[in-house]
Scaffold this active site. Structure first.
Site, PDB file in Angstrom:
ATOM      1  N   ALA A 156      -9.824 163.085 -50.892  1.00 42.67           N
ATOM      2  CA  ALA A 156      -8.660 162.288 -51.298  1.00 42.67           C
ATOM      3  C   ALA A 156      -8.540 161.054 -50.404  1.00 42.67           C
ATOM      4  CB  ALA A 156      -7.397 163.134 -51.206  1.00 42.67           C
TER       5      ALA A 156
ATOM      6  N   GLU B 123      -8.545 161.506 -38.391  1.00 44.21           N
ATOM      7  CA  GLU B 123      -9.051 162.845 -38.733  1.00 44.21           C
ATOM      8  C   GLU B 123      -9.006 163.735 -37.491  1.00 44.21           C
ATOM      9  OE1 GLU B 123     -10.187 164.728 -41.506  1.00 44.21           O
ATOM     10  OE2 GLU B 123     -10.227 166.189 -39.875  1.00 44.21           O
TER      11      GLU B 123
ATOM     12  N   GLU C  76     -18.654 173.098 -58.520  1.00 45.81           N
ATOM     13  CA  GLU C  76     -18.932 173.032 -59.954  1.00 45.81           C
ATOM     14  C   GLU C  76     -18.224 171.771 -60.435  1.00 45.81           C
ATOM     15  OE1 GLU C  76     -16.679 176.569 -60.622  1.00 45.81           O
ATOM     16  OE2 GLU C  76     -18.441 177.848 -60.696  1.00 45.81           O
TER      17      GLU C  76
ATOM     18  N   TYR D  78      -5.189 174.536 -66.423  1.00 45.54           N
ATOM     19  CA  TYR D  78      -6.652 174.701 -66.438  1.00 45.54           C
ATOM     20  C   TYR D  78      -7.163 174.840 -67.861  1.00 45.54           C
ATOM     21  CZ  TYR D  78      -8.674 174.972 -61.738  1.00 45.54           C
ATOM     22  OH  TYR D  78      -9.207 174.658 -60.506  1.00 45.54           O
TER      23      TYR D  78
ATOM     24  N   VAL E 113      -2.499 164.370 -36.395  1.00 43.55           N
ATOM     25  CA  VAL E 113      -1.208 163.797 -36.771  1.00 43.55           C
ATOM     26  C   VAL E 113      -0.195 164.932 -36.780  1.00 43.55           C
ATOM     27  CG1 VAL E 113       0.096 162.638 -38.582  1.00 43.55           C
ATOM     28  CG2 VAL E 113      -2.273 161.950 -38.100  1.00 43.55           C
TER      29      VAL E 113
ATOM     30  N   THR F 198     -10.092 171.062 -57.495  1.00 44.01           N
ATOM     31  CA  THR F 198     -11.221 170.287 -58.007  1.00 44.01           C
ATOM     32  C   THR F 198     -11.366 169.025 -57.166  1.00 44.01           C
ATOM     33  OG1 THR F 198      -9.845 169.069 -59.585  1.00 44.01           O
ATOM     34  CG2 THR F 198     -10.947 171.054 -60.408  1.00 44.01           C
TER      35      THR F 198
ATOM     36  N   SER G 151      -8.319 165.672 -56.087  1.00 41.35           N
ATOM     37  CA  SER G 151      -8.124 164.965 -54.820  1.00 41.35           C
ATOM     38  C   SER G 151      -8.417 163.479 -54.991  1.00 41.35           C
ATOM     39  CB  SER G 151      -9.033 165.547 -53.744  1.00 41.35           C
ATOM     40  OG  SER G 151      -8.653 166.875 -53.478  1.00 41.35           O
TER      41      SER G 151
HETATM   42  C1  FAD Z   1     -14.879 177.043 -50.960  1.00 35.88           C
HETATM   43  C2  FAD Z   1     -14.557 175.897 -51.842  1.00 35.88           C
HETATM   44  C3  FAD Z   1     -15.033 175.852 -53.137  1.00 35.88           C
HETATM   45  C4  FAD Z   1     -14.709 174.791 -53.963  1.00 35.88           C
HETATM   46  N1  FAD Z   1     -15.222 174.728 -55.231  1.00 35.88           N
HETATM   47  C5  FAD Z   1     -14.990 173.650 -55.990  1.00 35.88           C
HETATM   48  C6  FAD Z   1     -15.605 173.507 -57.244  1.00 35.88           C
HETATM   49  O1  FAD Z   1     -16.346 174.379 -57.668  1.00 35.88           O
HETATM   50  N2  FAD Z   1     -15.370 172.391 -57.972  1.00 35.88           N
HETATM   51  C7  FAD Z   1     -14.554 171.398 -57.526  1.00 35.88           C
HETATM   52  O2  FAD Z   1     -14.395 170.387 -58.214  1.00 35.88           O
HETATM   53  N3  FAD Z   1     -13.928 171.511 -56.333  1.00 35.88           N
HETATM   54  C8  FAD Z   1     -14.135 172.604 -55.574  1.00 35.88           C
HETATM   55  N4  FAD Z   1     -13.537 172.720 -54.361  1.00 35.88           N
HETATM   56  C9  FAD Z   1     -12.410 171.821 -54.070  1.00 35.88           C
HETATM   57  C10 FAD Z   1     -12.724 170.541 -53.387  1.00 35.88           C
HETATM   58  O3  FAD Z   1     -13.811 170.638 -52.541  1.00 35.88           O
HETATM   59  C11 FAD Z   1     -11.469 170.200 -52.606  1.00 35.88           C
HETATM   60  O4  FAD Z   1     -10.382 170.254 -53.465  1.00 35.88           O
HETATM   61  C12 FAD Z   1     -11.480 168.830 -52.010  1.00 35.88           C
HETATM   62  O5  FAD Z   1     -12.656 168.635 -51.281  1.00 35.88           O
HETATM   63  C13 FAD Z   1     -10.241 168.681 -51.149  1.00 35.88           C
HETATM   64  O6  FAD Z   1     -10.158 167.390 -50.637  1.00 35.88           O
HETATM   65  P1  FAD Z   1      -8.808 166.852 -49.976  1.00 35.88           P
HETATM   66  O7  FAD Z   1      -9.100 165.526 -49.446  1.00 35.88           O
HETATM   67  O8  FAD Z   1      -7.714 166.975 -50.943  1.00 35.88           O
HETATM   68  O9  FAD Z   1      -8.443 167.874 -48.837  1.00 35.88           O
HETATM   69  P2  FAD Z   1      -9.305 168.375 -47.594  1.00 35.88           P
HETATM   70  O10 FAD Z   1     -10.733 168.326 -47.899  1.00 35.88           O
HETATM   71  O11 FAD Z   1      -8.686 169.632 -47.170  1.00 35.88           O
HETATM   72  O12 FAD Z   1      -9.074 167.254 -46.515  1.00 35.88           O
HETATM   73  C14 FAD Z   1      -7.983 167.195 -45.665  1.00 35.88           C
HETATM   74  C15 FAD Z   1      -8.438 166.543 -44.388  1.00 35.88           C
HETATM   75  O13 FAD Z   1      -7.308 166.211 -43.622  1.00 35.88           O
HETATM   76  C16 FAD Z   1      -7.498 166.610 -42.296  1.00 35.88           C
HETATM   77  N5  FAD Z   1      -6.165 166.860 -41.744  1.00 35.88           N
HETATM   78  C17 FAD Z   1      -5.243 167.742 -42.194  1.00 35.88           C
HETATM   79  N6  FAD Z   1      -4.149 167.703 -41.441  1.00 35.88           N
HETATM   80  C18 FAD Z   1      -4.366 166.780 -40.495  1.00 35.88           C
HETATM   81  C19 FAD Z   1      -3.579 166.300 -39.427  1.00 35.88           C
HETATM   82  N7  FAD Z   1      -2.368 166.789 -39.204  1.00 35.88           N
HETATM   83  N8  FAD Z   1      -4.100 165.341 -38.643  1.00 35.88           N
HETATM   84  C20 FAD Z   1      -5.335 164.822 -38.898  1.00 35.88           C
HETATM   85  N9  FAD Z   1      -6.127 165.263 -39.884  1.00 35.88           N
HETATM   86  C21 FAD Z   1      -5.638 166.228 -40.687  1.00 35.88           C
HETATM   87  C22 FAD Z   1      -8.343 167.853 -42.403  1.00 35.88           C
HETATM   88  O14 FAD Z   1      -9.020 168.146 -41.208  1.00 35.88           O
HETATM   89  C23 FAD Z   1      -9.281 167.473 -43.543  1.00 35.88           C
HETATM   90  O15 FAD Z   1     -10.398 166.789 -43.078  1.00 35.88           O
HETATM   91  C24 FAD Z   1     -13.869 173.768 -53.499  1.00 35.88           C
HETATM   92  C25 FAD Z   1     -13.396 173.806 -52.189  1.00 35.88           C
HETATM   93  C26 FAD Z   1     -13.739 174.852 -51.366  1.00 35.88           C
HETATM   94  C27 FAD Z   1     -13.232 174.862 -49.970  1.00 35.88           C
END
Ligand code: FAD
Length: 648
Positions: free
Chosen positions: A33, A56, A82, A201, A250, A508, A512
């Protein structure tokens, strides 16, 4: 910000928003995201890269999208993604992100060519009895009652689903079917999860229902998603001068909140153990990744379990969100998602095969050579009778560029981490990597007298515990997640899985990325449409296809109707004869061509007129009825009047 679809806006470039050169952005987190927000700030809002700061807490970018070689421990992928051809925002962005594999092509080109050349499909979706094909044979096995339960949920208004679990809508009629086995293992739903999200979904992926049983619906990247998605994005951003600050926690964001205006005024951080506050003006934007599905996740090793550590600490996504949410009701309710890790945890493990002994057992199930470089299992294989509800998958090898050619990486996961295993007799959460591997080898069909030795010497297994991995699936209602840009917000947005955007589905990559794009387009007033969530739920062709797919291909059966209903349906079908609807129903196998009556509606009307209805007789009956009703009304009036007089 507004939504659009079609080519006109897809290929247009927005004009540079006014004054952007003098603005800056602070992005909390470096997950998909956050990186997406940064990419859109650079590409479409045209903000100078040097004005953009990514904060980060970890030492590496990517958040949940990981892929690591941990020294002395081994390869680890917490998940494998996926993906879908209709991840509209993802492809809108990745067409502009240069591949780091091949000069002159985009990440989208690379992905598109790969999946065209080597399309994904599975040859064995589930096993049972230690490695035998469970022969689900692409069938959903839904009864008519089960189909009605699914239909009811599909058509329910959101408000009807607030705070309700799936089990309020599905009983054993659905829960004991192949449909539910496919669904919950593919998307990691538990029976107690949100009915609202389940509906989203089904609507979001209705165009893929037919492709669920054998995963023809899916597409995958070449390597793990850190290497195939995160690295190209960070390289792109670095090449534009974006500033990455690792190891910065943060703790809180400060706001000035008045009835019509909300302004972020400061970011409280801890850096190298020192507390600091970054001051903000209205020209400094903050993009906040609140919550987090991999917060508190831990890694074990071949000889150590992954700790089940649920404590929420300052400087993490959950504690930060709680502090933010305490400042205004529109900032959401983190405790609706993060309160019971027993309901939101599951575990995965990465098995690295070290020699060729396990390979024949794998081949026996997936019917492909894991070392061919192409699709292997083509999505997860579920061990249907596993007490952990274990599934495993092997994506195209190698999954890491550094991976030795003769090693194969297997991703294993279990939905029930508290249940004793079928072979190791211990809950998954108490198992070392080696023990998890033993359980997997047992379900693969390895003879029991060889299991322990093979798990010890032929494999290296790294377990991962994720206590909040499905926190976003907990039952919720509107307002529990803050809007991407809450009402009145001037310079801040929420992004990621715990920000609310319309119609898209959490867990997914697309969700994000969508929140990242929407946040930038809203706050910076980027004048171009955001591609709407793919509208298949409004496409009658997809709805018909899905209906018949869920019936395992069976068309509507006129003979199953009772004697009273059959002629009515026949008449309706007759009215449709020769229309576009008639053609649609036949072409999509909803009805059999022979069920359409021979006569068109015109012919039927003519026939009705010709049947010389005795109109005089009908008129006489109507007159008689009128008289009876009139007499009854008069009688009632007299009775009423008499009662009133008596009371007086
Ligand atoms: C096991 C697994 C299987 C998945 N399977 C699929 C799939 O099959 N298909 C699909 O489309 N998606 C899948 N996903 C989902 C997808 O990977 C995630 O939804 C997406 O990567 C999340 O991104 P994000 O940026 O929203 O959050 P995150 O990736 O959680 O990023 C948040 C970031 O913020 C940082 N952060 C948080 N709080 C703080 C703070 N206070 N200070 C500084 N930094 C902070 C964290 O360290 C992290 O780096 C899967 C995820 C996982 C874990």
């Amino acid at each position: 910000m507004y939504y659009s679809s079609g080519n006109y806006e897809a290929f247009a470039r927005p004009l540079k928003p006014e004054g952007v050169d003098h603005k800056s952005a602070y992005i909390v987190g470096s997950g998909l995201a956050a990186l997406t927000a940064a990419c859109y700030l650079v590409r479409d809002a045209q903000m100078p890269g040097a004005n953009i700061h990514v904060l980060e807490k970890e030492e590496v970018a990517g958040g949940a999208c990981d892929g690591l070689l941990v020294p002395e421990v081994g390869y680890v992928m917490r998940g494998g993604r996926e993906m879908d051809n209709h991840f509209e925002v993802m492809w809108d962005l990745f067409r502009s992100i240069p591949s780091i594999e091949t000069a002159g092509v985009s990440v989208l080109d690379e992905y598109y060519w790969l999946n065209k050349k080597d399309p994904n499909f599975s040859l064995c979706r589930a096993t049972e009895k230690q490695g035998q094909d469970a022969h689900t044979d692409k069938k959903f096995n839904l009864s008519d009652k089960a189909a009605m339960e699914i239909m009811k949920l599909y058509l329910s208004a959101d408000e009807e689903l607030y705070n309700k679990p799936i089990t309020d809508f599905f009983d054993d009629e659905v829960l004991n079917t192949n449909f539910w086995m496919y669904w919950r293992t593919m998307f990691a739903f538990e029976n107690w999860h949100s009915a609202l999200e389940m509906k989203r979904y089904m609507q979001r992926f209705v165009h893929h229902i037919g492709g669920l049983p054998d995963f023809t619906a899916l597409r995958f990247t070449k390597y793990n998603q850190y290497e195939s998605m995160i690295l190209p994005m960070t390289k792109y951003l670095e090449s534009h001068g974006v500033q990455f600050h690792y190891g910065v926690k943060v703790e809180n964001i400060l706001f000035d909140i008045t009835p019509n205006k909300k302004v972020a005024t400061g970011i409280e951080v801890t850096r190298d153990g020192e507390k600091d506050t970054i001051g903000l003006t209205e020209d400094d934007y903050v993009f906040i990744t609140n919550g987090g599905c991999v917060e508190n996740s831990t890694i074990g090793s071949q000889d150590a379990p992954a700790a089940f550590n649920t404590e929420i600490k300052p400087g993490g996504g959950w504690d930060m969100w709680r502090k933010i949410a305490a400042q205004d009701p529109s900032f959401g309710h983190p405790n609706k998602f993060c309160y019971d890790p027993e309901k939101t945890n599951w575990m995965s493990a990465t098995v690295t095969t070290l020699d060729q002994r396990v390979i024949p057992y794998i081949k026996n199930i997936c019917h492909r050579d894991p070392f061919s470089g192409g699709v292997v299992t083509g999505g997860i294989v579920t061990c249907r009778d596993s007490s952990w509800l274990m599934s495993w998958t092997i994506n195209r090898q190698p999954q890491f560029k550094s991976q030795p050619k003769d090693q194969c990486l297997v991703w294993v996961y279990g939905l029930f981490t508290d249940k004793p295993g079928d072979y190791v007799k211990k809950p998954m959460r108490d198992c070392t990597g080696k023990e998890i591997c033993e359980e997997w080898l047992y379900h693969l069909g390895v003879p029991t007298d060889q299991i322990e030795e093979m798990a010890e010497n032929s494999c290296n297994t790294v377990p991962v515990m994720m206590p909040y991995i499905t926190a976003f699936f907990m039952p919720r209602e509107a307002g529990d997640r803050p809007d991407v840009v809450p009402q009145g917000a001037v310079n801040f947005a929420f992004i990621g899985q715990f920000a609310e955007t319309k119609r898209d589905t959490i867990f997914t990559t697309e969700y994000s990325m969508r929140t990242g794009m929407e946040s930038v387009y809203t706050l910076l007033n980027v004048d171009r449409g955001v591609p709407e969530v793919w509208g298949s739920t409004y496409d009658v062709r997809d709805l018909l296809n899905a209906t018949i797919a869920l019936r395992d291909g069976r068309p509507f059966d006129l003979d199953s109707l009772n004697a009273a209903a059959r002629p009515v349906v026949k008449t309706v079908l007759g009215k449709l004869k020769g229309t576009e609807i008639d053609k649609l129903l036949v072409n999509y196998h909803v009805i059999k061509p022979e069920d359409i009556p021979d006569k068109t509606i015109g012919e039927q009307v003519k026939e009705t007129i010709d049947t010389k209805i005795d109109t005089e007789e009908i008129k006489k009956k109507a007159e008689d009825n009128k008289k009876v009703i009139g007499a009854a009304a008069a009688g009632l009036a007299v009775l009423g009047a008499a009662r009133i007089l008596r009371k007086k």
